[in-house]
Design an enzyme around this catalytic site. Structure first.
Site, PDB file in Angstrom:
ATOM      1  CE  LYS A   1       0.271 -26.367  -6.003  1.00 22.80           C
ATOM      2  NZ  LYS A   1       1.107 -27.625  -5.910  1.00 22.80           N
TER       3      LYS A   1
ATOM      4  CD  GLN B   1       1.489 -30.724  -7.809  1.00 22.68           C
ATOM      5  OE1 GLN B   1       1.594 -29.688  -7.794  1.00 22.68           O
ATOM      6  NE2 GLN B   1       0.559 -31.451  -7.146  1.00 22.68           N
TER       7      GLN B   1
ATOM      8  CG  ASP C   1       5.728 -27.581  -1.883  1.00 20.88           C
ATOM      9  OD1 ASP C   1       4.745 -26.977  -1.802  1.00 20.88           O
ATOM     10  OD2 ASP C   1       5.752 -28.606  -3.201  1.00 20.88           O
TER      11      ASP C   1
END
Ligand code: NAD
Length: 306
Positions: free
Chosen positions: A64, A108, A131
């Site tokens: 990412k 994460q 997200d």
């Protein structure tokens, strides 16, 4: 057996959806958007938070950060030790919430046992939640408001369907899996009114009776169960579009690593029945990061429009 090449058409049966090529195109679009924003004085910033040293999470986070930098963004990974407390992580999130250089925040998962993931997600500012997991964004998706963030994997699947001209309006669409990351937002997206949606959606899960009776009705079958090759050819309607979200590492003595990545769909069998299918790897996987970058650029652009 070699991995299917996503760029080559299969000899018989389904055409392949090349997720790698589409993701590359989206990333190029994002890079152009980033360049335009930078000319206006805004460098989109993505902060990825990694708690602990889980090797798989480390790989995802590295990918990412790399992808965001390649697109010209300010991509930063902030690492906390595995024994970090929940209040330490929340303090970090608060700091990132206030930091004007940070437009997107991603924590994460999974987190260590001492930290409650829902509490952390609720602390992220909804307008930085790239997200799309904050309850405000989940609610907006369900209502049909388009000013929230949609989780990256289902957003990527919808983009694949649109780009391949798959007719979703009125289509029977069956989603296997009801996770908050994939299954539920996927179903919510497809049931909305509008392009790439307007489908009749069925969600199947681990308690569904006679799974095959549902999947065999599907014009579009989206599988996110985390069960290696559970969908076999006899479960698929001839001509269906099959999207395989699954990523399962299985033992394979013929490879150097001794393992291999497979999806939730028995690719070799199902491609003989389906009209369009995603391979694993090279299907949905690359789209997830591309959509994360897309969401981050949107978050940054909004600060100019605000
Ligand atoms: P999860 O474990 O949270 O959810 C799995 C879902 O599948 C559950 O809702 C469960 O009810 C359902 N399920 C399990 N076994 C079933 C069965 N036999 N019949 C019917 N339903 C069944 O998983 P997740 O986070 O949604 O991920 C699913 C898969 O997608 C995993 O393989 C994961 O690695 C992969 N994934 C890929 C990406 C990507 O970028 N390609 C992103 C997220 C997840």
């Amino acid at each position: 057996m070699s991995d299917p090449s996503p760029s080559a058409p299969t000899r018989e049966g389904a055409r392949l959806i090349d997720g790698t090529a589409l993701a590359k195109r989206i990333r190029a679009e994002v890079a152009a958007d980033v360049a335009a924003l930078r000319l206006r004085g805004v460098t989109p910033g993505l902060a990825v938070v990694l708690v602990g040293d889980d090797p798989a999470s480390g790989v995802y986070v590295g990918a990412k950060e790399r992808a965001s930098r390649e697109a010209g963004m300010a991509g930063d990974t902030i690492r906390l030790p595995a024994n970090a407390s929940q209040s330490e992580l929340l303090a970090l999130v608060e700091r990132l919430n206030r930091d004007e250089r940070v437009h997107g925040i991603l924590v994460q998962m999974p987190l260590p046992a001492q930290i409650d993931p829902d509490t952390v997600i609720r602390h992220i500012r909804p307008d930085k939640d790239v997200d799309g997991f904050h309850p405000v964004n989940v609610g907006k998706l369900l209502i049909g408001h388009t000013d929230g963030f949609v989780p990256c994997t289902p957003a990527g699947v919808q983009r694949m369907l649109v780009e391949h001209g798959v007719a979703t309006r009125g289509a029977e669409c069956v989603v296997i899996g009801r996770s908050t990351i994939v299954g539920k937002p996927m179903a919510a997206l497809l049931m909305q009114a509008g392009a790439g949606a307007d489908a009749t959606v069925t969600i199947c899960h681990s308690r569904t009776r006679d799974l095959a009776s549902h999947t065999r009705r599907a014009d579009i079958l989206i599988v996110a169960a985390g069960r290696p090759r559970m969908v076999t050819a006899d479960m698929v309607k001839p001509g269906a579009v099959v999207i395989d979200v699954g990523m399962n590492r299985i033992a394979d003595a013929t490879t150097a690593s001794g393992t291999r990545l497979v999806g939730d769909v028995d690719f070799e069998g199902v491609r003989l029945v389906a009209s369009l299918i995603t391979p694993v790897p090279g299907g949905v996987g690359p789209m997830t990061i591309a959509m994360l970058l897309h969401n981050t650029v949107r978050a940054a652009r909004r600060t100019l429009d605000a």
